[in-house]
Design an enzyme around this catalytic site. Structure first.
Site, PDB file in Angstrom:
ATOM      1  N   ASP A  94       0.800  -1.240   0.000  1.00 34.74           N
ATOM      2  CA  ASP A  94       0.000   0.000   0.000  1.00 34.74           C
ATOM      3  C   ASP A  94       0.830   1.287   0.000  1.00 34.74           C
ATOM      4  OD1 ASP A  94      -1.886  -2.000   0.328  1.00 34.74           O
ATOM      5  OD2 ASP A  94      -2.970  -0.992   1.942  1.00 34.74           O
TER       6      ASP A  94
ATOM      7  N   ASP B 226      -4.601  -0.655  -1.674  1.00 35.08           N
ATOM      8  CA  ASP B 226      -5.967  -0.448  -1.207  1.00 35.08           C
ATOM      9  C   ASP B 226      -6.724   0.124  -2.416  1.00 35.08           C
ATOM     10  OD1 ASP B 226      -7.354  -0.915   1.166  1.00 35.08           O
ATOM     11  OD2 ASP B 226      -7.163   1.158   1.877  1.00 35.08           O
TER      12      ASP B 226
ATOM     13  N   HIS C  76     -10.578   0.958  -3.345  1.00 29.33           N
ATOM     14  CA  HIS C  76     -11.964   0.965  -2.875  1.00 29.33           C
ATOM     15  C   HIS C  76     -12.950   1.446  -3.931  1.00 29.33           C
ATOM     16  CE1 HIS C  76     -10.647  -0.112   1.052  1.00 29.33           C
ATOM     17  NE2 HIS C  76     -10.045   1.029   1.319  1.00 29.33           N
TER      18      HIS C  76
ATOM     19  N   HIS D 263     -16.160   0.995   6.037  1.00 27.70           N
ATOM     20  CA  HIS D 263     -14.730   1.343   6.060  1.00 27.70           C
ATOM     21  C   HIS D 263     -14.545   2.857   5.866  1.00 27.70           C
ATOM     22  CE1 HIS D 263     -10.466   0.544   5.645  1.00 27.70           C
ATOM     23  NE2 HIS D 263     -10.419   0.987   4.409  1.00 27.70           N
TER      24      HIS D 263
ATOM     25  N   HIS E 224     -10.538   7.321   1.072  1.00 29.53           N
ATOM     26  CA  HIS E 224      -9.156   7.195   0.613  1.00 29.53           C
ATOM     27  C   HIS E 224      -9.063   6.097  -0.449  1.00 29.53           C
ATOM     28  CE1 HIS E 224      -9.673   4.141   3.726  1.00 29.53           C
ATOM     29  NE2 HIS E 224      -8.808   3.425   3.043  1.00 29.53           N
TER      30      HIS E 224
ATOM     31  N   LYS F 226      -7.030  -4.809  -3.315  1.00 30.71           N
ATOM     32  CA  LYS F 226      -7.861  -5.305  -2.207  1.00 30.71           C
ATOM     33  C   LYS F 226      -8.826  -4.226  -1.761  1.00 30.71           C
ATOM     34  CE  LYS F 226      -4.324  -4.025   1.181  1.00 30.71           C
ATOM     35  NZ  LYS F 226      -5.005  -2.906   1.859  1.00 30.71           N
TER      36      LYS F 226
ATOM     37  N   CYS G  34      -1.974  -2.172   7.649  1.00 29.69           N
ATOM     38  CA  CYS G  34      -1.896  -3.102   6.518  1.00 29.69           C
ATOM     39  C   CYS G  34      -0.581  -3.879   6.462  1.00 29.69           C
ATOM     40  CB  CYS G  34      -2.181  -2.371   5.216  1.00 29.69           C
ATOM     41  SG  CYS G  34      -3.919  -1.826   5.145  1.00 29.69           S
TER      42      CYS G  34
HETATM   43 ZN    ZN Z   1      -8.872   1.340   3.007  1.00 27.95          ZN
END
Ligand code: ZN
Length: 188
Positions: free
Chosen positions: A8, A50, A52, A58, A72, A99, A142
């Site tokens: 990340d 990451d 999203h 979250h 984010h 992810k 993470c």
């Molecule tokens: Zn996240």
């Protein structure tokens, strides 16, 4: 066989981003240098991001910074790309694992290749990887989750602590201690 997992390292987790860690940019530069200096010692180098789309709770307007966070790493945005300081080593990164599309996902082992369902564990096992170095952002979330899952998946794990950036210093130190207790080697 030995791999490096870069966790990340994305602009949204660096100074100026919505979920900045203080050493984010520094760590991005240090990781690029580490790869340049040590590329021959790795049989594979992979990254996680990451990524999203609609991760539910979250994201929050009133985040608690434990289970909920400001918006984010929205898929496709500049803040979700690999950090620009990793550009010099882009060709060394063989697998890019995404992810968190529809739920929180702290561990890179929850990730899959962008163009397939192949998971990080499957990918590493397919290449005969038995040991991994882990670095990236954030130490206390993470990186910790990824290193823990690497141990759980049977890999020997070394955390490159100087190449990790924490959300908070105290919890970063505790995360490294917890990983050491769980069997990871912590390298300064
Ligand atoms: Zn996240």
């Amino acid at each position: 066989m030995h791999a490096l997992i870069i966790v990340d390292v994305q602009p949204d987790f660096c100074p100026g981003g919505p979920l900045a860690t203080s050493r984010g940019d520094e760590v991005a530069g240090l990781i690029a240098q580490h790869v340049a200096d040590n590329v021959s010692s790795y049989d594979a180098i992979v990254s996680t991001q990451d990524w999203h789309i609609d991760p539910g709770s979250h994201f929050s307007r009133n985040p608690d910074f434990v289970d909920s966070w400001p918006v984010h790493c929205v898929a496709g945005t500049d803040g979700a790309k690999l950090h620009p300081l990793l550009a010099p080593i882009a060709e060394n990164i063989e697998g890019h694992f995404l992810k968190g599309e529809y739920s929180a996902a702290y561990s890179g082992f929850e990730g899959h290749l962008a163009d397939s369902e192949q998971t990080l564990a499957q990918w590493l096992h397919a290449r005969g990887i038995t040991t991994v170095d882990v670095c990236g952002i954030a130490t206390d979330f993470c990186v910790k989750a990824t290193a823990s899952d690497a141990l759980a998946n049977g890999f020997g794990v070394t955390v490159l602590s100087e190449l990790c950036s924490a959300v908070a210093q105290d919890s970063g130190i505790k995360a490294l201690q917890d990983l050491a207790d769980a069997g990871a080697r912590i390298q300064d």
